[in-house]
Design an enzyme around this catalytic site. Structure first.
Site, PDB file in Angstrom:
ATOM      1  N   GLY A   7      21.033 -25.668  18.305  1.00 37.54           N
ATOM      2  CA  GLY A   7      20.202 -24.777  19.136  1.00 37.54           C
ATOM      3  C   GLY A   7      19.132 -25.541  19.887  1.00 37.54           C
TER       4      GLY A   7
ATOM      5  N   VAL B 165      27.102 -22.055  15.853  1.00 37.78           N
ATOM      6  CA  VAL B 165      27.002 -22.610  14.507  1.00 37.78           C
ATOM      7  C   VAL B 165      27.055 -21.538  13.411  1.00 37.78           C
ATOM      8  CG1 VAL B 165      25.892 -24.805  15.121  1.00 37.78           C
ATOM      9  CG2 VAL B 165      24.464 -22.789  14.682  1.00 37.78           C
TER      10      VAL B 165
ATOM     11  N   TYR C  45      15.323 -11.594   8.374  1.00 37.98           N
ATOM     12  CA  TYR C  45      14.909 -12.921   8.846  1.00 37.98           C
ATOM     13  C   TYR C  45      14.314 -13.716   7.675  1.00 37.98           C
ATOM     14  CZ  TYR C  45      12.401 -16.398  11.707  1.00 37.98           C
ATOM     15  OH  TYR C  45      11.928 -17.568  12.259  1.00 37.98           O
TER      16      TYR C  45
ATOM     17  N   LYS D 264      15.604 -17.180   5.872  1.00 34.90           N
ATOM     18  CA  LYS D 264      14.752 -18.377   5.859  1.00 34.90           C
ATOM     19  C   LYS D 264      14.440 -18.817   4.424  1.00 34.90           C
ATOM     20  CE  LYS D 264      14.443 -19.043  10.293  1.00 34.90           C
ATOM     21  NZ  LYS D 264      15.068 -20.251  10.861  1.00 34.90           N
TER      22      LYS D 264
HETATM   23  P1  NAP Z   1      14.316 -19.800  20.527  1.00 37.90           P
HETATM   24  O1  NAP Z   1      13.441 -20.256  21.630  1.00 37.90           O
HETATM   25  O2  NAP Z   1      14.812 -18.393  20.517  1.00 37.90           O
HETATM   26  O3  NAP Z   1      15.555 -20.818  20.424  1.00 37.90           O
HETATM   27  C1  NAP Z   1      16.560 -20.647  19.475  1.00 37.90           C
HETATM   28  C2  NAP Z   1      17.729 -21.519  19.857  1.00 37.90           C
HETATM   29  O4  NAP Z   1      18.794 -21.337  18.902  1.00 37.90           O
HETATM   30  C3  NAP Z   1      18.309 -21.129  21.211  1.00 37.90           C
HETATM   31  O5  NAP Z   1      18.661 -22.290  21.927  1.00 37.90           O
HETATM   32  C4  NAP Z   1      19.537 -20.325  20.838  1.00 37.90           C
HETATM   33  O6  NAP Z   1      20.575 -20.298  21.792  1.00 37.90           O
HETATM   34  C5  NAP Z   1      20.000 -21.110  19.610  1.00 37.90           C
HETATM   35  N1  NAP Z   1      20.973 -20.342  18.851  1.00 37.90           N
HETATM   36  C6  NAP Z   1      20.873 -19.092  18.371  1.00 37.90           C
HETATM   37  N2  NAP Z   1      22.007 -18.741  17.737  1.00 37.90           N
HETATM   38  C7  NAP Z   1      22.834 -19.804  17.826  1.00 37.90           C
HETATM   39  C8  NAP Z   1      24.156 -20.069  17.367  1.00 37.90           C
HETATM   40  N3  NAP Z   1      24.854 -19.160  16.682  1.00 37.90           N
HETATM   41  N4  NAP Z   1      24.719 -21.268  17.652  1.00 37.90           N
HETATM   42  C9  NAP Z   1      24.037 -22.218  18.352  1.00 37.90           C
HETATM   43  N5  NAP Z   1      22.783 -22.024  18.795  1.00 37.90           N
HETATM   44  C10 NAP Z   1      22.192 -20.834  18.542  1.00 37.90           C
HETATM   45  O7  NAP Z   1      13.594 -19.981  19.138  1.00 37.90           O
HETATM   46  P2  NAP Z   1      12.581 -21.110  18.622  1.00 37.90           P
HETATM   47  O8  NAP Z   1      11.248 -20.477  18.547  1.00 37.90           O
HETATM   48  O9  NAP Z   1      12.761 -22.351  19.380  1.00 37.90           O
HETATM   49  O10 NAP Z   1      13.099 -21.249  17.129  1.00 37.90           O
HETATM   50  C11 NAP Z   1      13.802 -22.391  16.635  1.00 37.90           C
HETATM   51  C12 NAP Z   1      13.859 -22.277  15.119  1.00 37.90           C
HETATM   52  O11 NAP Z   1      12.530 -22.252  14.593  1.00 37.90           O
HETATM   53  C13 NAP Z   1      14.543 -20.993  14.633  1.00 37.90           C
HETATM   54  O12 NAP Z   1      15.309 -21.257  13.498  1.00 37.90           O
HETATM   55  C14 NAP Z   1      13.360 -20.114  14.266  1.00 37.90           C
HETATM   56  O13 NAP Z   1      13.689 -19.144  13.299  1.00 37.90           O
HETATM   57  C15 NAP Z   1      12.389 -21.141  13.738  1.00 37.90           C
HETATM   58  N6  NAP Z   1      10.993 -20.686  13.759  1.00 37.90           N
HETATM   59  C16 NAP Z   1      10.376 -20.358  14.935  1.00 37.90           C
HETATM   60  C17 NAP Z   1       9.049 -19.921  14.885  1.00 37.90           C
HETATM   61  C18 NAP Z   1       8.295 -19.565  16.136  1.00 37.90           C
HETATM   62  O14 NAP Z   1       7.149 -19.118  16.012  1.00 37.90           O
HETATM   63  N7  NAP Z   1       8.825 -19.740  17.322  1.00 37.90           N
HETATM   64  C19 NAP Z   1       8.387 -19.805  13.671  1.00 37.90           C
HETATM   65  C20 NAP Z   1       9.051 -20.129  12.506  1.00 37.90           C
HETATM   66  C21 NAP Z   1      10.363 -20.584  12.550  1.00 37.90           C
HETATM   67  P3  NAP Z   1      20.501 -19.241  23.049  1.00 37.90           P
HETATM   68  O15 NAP Z   1      19.772 -19.993  24.117  1.00 37.90           O
HETATM   69  O16 NAP Z   1      21.932 -18.925  23.389  1.00 37.90           O
HETATM   70  O17 NAP Z   1      19.785 -18.026  22.565  1.00 37.90           O
END
Ligand code: NAP
Length: 259
Positions: free
Chosen positions: A12, A75, A166, A170
């Site tokens: 991702g 994935v 969620y 996690k």
């Molecule tokens: P994001 O901007 O929504 O990016 C998520 C990425 O994962 C996107 O590129 C998405 O692809 C990809 N993805 C989703 N499902 C997928 C799959 N089945 N196969 C391959 N790729 C996939 O989110 P983010 O904030 O960067 O989050 C990244 C990680 O950090 C996540 O695991 C999230 O739970 C964790 N996290 C984030 C926060 C926060 O505050 N942002 C806090 C705690 C944890 P698409 O472009 O197609 O959607």
């Protein structure tokens, strides 16, 4: 300039935190496999847009002097996840670092979470890490070296209103990580969790000003985190300086107290 011949896969990584991690690892000299979401049943335009974003990341990786490849995969699907690892090894001959970053959220109160949403969250956020780790470990075990870094969340430690599915996905990452650490530590492989707090990304862009205000008041450092804050912690865990750190959770949350 390539400083290392090591190879990292970041799931991702076409945008958000994954993108920042891919770029940081490239700056550190790793060759990086940039994974963007692709699935035959997904709308073609959406996959095309993901591919375009991944191409941009690839260009930025090349600007650091390193090399990348981009691989479309879903994935949450066992076969697709395995192919992501296989294609990386076909191209680069090895995999040293796996960052399980791909994730989604679909906030909803517990009583309104339907079975499909539950399955989708668990498959995307948790099963994906199992599928990719299993595939990568086959190569890591042979080399007796590997770093698995799972991106969980503080919500996986504390739980949260509106995020039961969620949070469960996690929390599951913690058990998966600790088990990998214990099972494969003797083979030179470390496994750790990063638990981000609130990070600026598409996932958090729709917060209302009130939600944002409330959050900021609970964060000791008084700001929302950046994707680069997470990328720095990942780079550390992947580095030789972290070789004696395994089965740990590193919270990268600015000192967030529970809300
Ligand atoms: P994001 O901007 O929504 O990016 C998520 C990425 O994962 C996107 O590129 C998405 O692809 C990809 N993805 C989703 N499902 C997928 C799959 N089945 N196969 C391959 N790729 C996939 O989110 P983010 O904030 O960067 O989050 C990244 C990680 O950090 C996540 O695991 C999230 O739970 C964790 N996290 C984030 C926060 C926060 O505050 N942002 C806090 C705690 C944890 P698409 O472009 O197609 O959607």
């Amino acid at each position: 300039m390539i400083k290392k011949d090591q190879v990292a896969i970041v799931t991702g990584s076409s945008r958000g935190i994954g993108r920042a991690i891919a770029l940081q690892l490239a700056r550190e000299g790793y060759r990086v496999a940039v994974n963007y979401y692709s699935n035959k049943s997904a709308p073609e335009e959406a996959v095309e847009e993901n591919r375009r974003q991944a191409e941009e990341v690839l260009r930025e990786i090349e600007n650091t002097g390193s090399i990348g490849i981009m691989i479309g995969a879903d994935v949450s699907n066992s076969q697709s996840a395995a192919e992501l690892v296989e294609k990386t090894v076909e191209e680069f001959g090895r995999v040293d670092v796996l960052v399980n970053n791909a994730g989604i959220n679909k906030d909803q109160l517990m009583l309104r979470i339907n079975d499909d949403d539950w399955d989708e969250l668990i498959n995307t956020n948790l099963s994906s890490a199992f599928y990719c780790s299993r595939a990568a470990l086959r190569y890591m075990v042979r080399k007796r070296y590997g770093r698995i870094i799972n991106i969980s969340s503080v919500v996986g430690i504390n739980g949260n209103v509106g995020q039961a599915h969620y949070a469960a996905s996690k929390s599951g990452l913690l058990g998966l990580t600790f088990s990998i650490a214990r099972e494969y530590g003797p083979r030179g492989i470390t496994a750790n969790v990063i638990a981000p707090g609130y990070i600026q990304s598409d996932m958090t862009k729709d917060f209302t000003p009130e939600q944002r205000e409330k959050l900021l008041s609970a964060i000791a450092l008084g700001r929302i985190g950046t994707p680069e804050d997470i990328a720095g912690a990942v780079a550390f865990l992947a580095s030789p300086q972290a070789s004696y750190i395994t089965a740990q959770i590193i919270r990268v949350d600015g000192g967030l107290s529970s809300l």
